[in-house]
Each structure stands twice: as C-alpha cells, then as structure tokens.
Design an enzyme around this catalytic site. Structure first.
Site, mmCIF file in Angstrom:
data_model
loop_
_atom_site.group_PDB
_atom_site.id
_atom_site.type_symbol
_atom_site.label_atom_id
_atom_site.label_comp_id
_atom_site.label_asym_id
_atom_site.label_seq_id
_atom_site.Cartn_x
_atom_site.Cartn_y
_atom_site.Cartn_z
ATOM 1 N N SER A 1 -54.956 14.042 28.763
ATOM 2 C CA SER A 1 -55.252 15.386 29.235
ATOM 3 C C SER A 1 -53.972 16.236 29.304
ATOM 4 O O SER A 1 -53.256 16.347 28.307
ATOM 5 C CB SER A 1 -55.972 15.307 30.584
ATOM 6 N N GLU B 1 -65.843 17.219 23.578
ATOM 7 C CA GLU B 1 -64.851 17.888 24.420
ATOM 8 C C GLU B 1 -64.566 19.320 23.995
ATOM 9 O O GLU B 1 -64.452 19.607 22.799
ATOM 10 C CB GLU B 1 -63.519 17.128 24.380
#
Length: 199
Positions: free
Chosen positions: A43, A137
């Site tokens: 991330s 995502e």
C-alpha cells in the site's frame, strides 16, 4: 528491519521518506551491502519503497538488490483508469469506503512529485521489481503504470495481477489460495535475487 516511519497528518511529506532514507543508511552503516537488501512494502509502504529507490538513484547511491510491492499506492493524483473502473468493486478503497486523505500527507507540495507519487517517476538505472496487485483495486493502475515505466526504461520487472483480489490481499496469508500463492511467488523471487540467478 521493519520500519516504523512517521505518519501523516502529524508528520506530512517528507517525514516518511526521510525516515526510510535514514533506515537505509543505518542498514549500510551496520554492515549490510545493497546487494543483500530488498525493500518490501504494501500500500503506502509500497509507494514509499519506490520513492526511496528514486531518491537513492537521484543522489547517486547504490540501490537495493530489488523492490517488492503489494498493492502499491503510487499515484496520489488518482489519474489511473482503475480509479473509475474499480470504484464499485474495491471493498477497501472504493466508493463505500473512507476516502484516502491525500493532502494530509502532501500538504502544499506538488502531488506529481515522484517522491510523493512514484507513478510519475523516471525509472532509468533502477533496480529489479516484483509488483503484485488485485484486479478489483482502485490502485490497480498505480502498479501497472510504474511497471510499464520501469520496463520501458530497461529494468527487470515481474508483475502479477491477481484476478478478483482486493487491496493487500496477501495479509490473508494462508486463509485464501491467492494469498498463499502470492507469498510463494515473493519467496521465490527473493531467493532468485539473492542467488544471482535470472528468472
């Protein structure tokens, strides 16, 4: 070494990057050579790993052997097409989630600065990359953009897009088959890098 870097909003850019840079210097000072170091981040940590690589390169320092990212956040301007395509699919960062507070980190700095958004960096003279991302995502484009830039610059790039997977699905470890497969892939990549063999 697990880096507990300073976080926004209390510590905006460049605090995290400064902490990462200092940690790399520490590793070198205690005797680790760059060819024995691999950055791994997920991330925001994946974006930070790439930003650190760019900064090291720009300062003429030796880069680590490789960088591994999982669902890296590299485009804080959110210009990638997956921000629209996957906004209804992403359970963690999509429409029904808490929006990412980009400017808590960026403040008055240029959001397109590659040390903030590595998606806009140049990847000449970089290091080997392994990048994972899920196809659901909103950050899928963040990985694909960096991978394309790095590959076109002549770097070794290994990318896997895991179909139907969510943000940092690897944290499920052995609970789902895809996470188990991803960690095996990362383990194999690291072993290959340290052995000096080409995949």
């Amino acid at each position: 070494i697990s880096l507990d870097y300073r976080l926004a909003p209390e510590h905006p850019f460049p605090a995290a990057l400064d902490d990462a840079f200092a940690t790399y210097e520490y590793a070198l000072n205690v005797g680790y050579t760059p060819d024995k170091i691999i950055f791994v981040g997920d991330s925001a940590g994946g974006g930070l790993a790439l930003a650190l690589g760019l900064k090291l390169r720009d300062q003429g320092m030796r880069l680590p052997k490789a960088i591994v990212t999982m669902s890296a956040w590299t485009d804080l301007a959110a210009e990638g097409e997956s921000y629209l395509r996957n906004r209804h699919l992403d359970p963690l960062l999509g429409d029904k989630s808490q929006p990412l507070d980009v400017y808590a980190y960026v403040r008055n700095n240029d959001i397109f600065n590659p040390y903030i958004s590595p998606a806009y960096g140049e990847y000449h003279d970089f290091t080997d990359l392994m990048m994972h991302v899920g196809s659901y995502e909103v950050l899928e484009s963040d990985t694909i953009t960096v991978a394309k830039r790095a590959y076109r610059a002549g770097n070794k790039v290994d990318v896997t897009i895991y179909n139907g997977m969510f943000h940092v699905f690897q944290l499920a470890f052995g609970l789902i088959p895809e996470a188990k497969k991803a960690w095996k892939e990362i383990k194999s990549f690291i072993a290959m890098e340290f052995s000096g063999e080409q995949q």
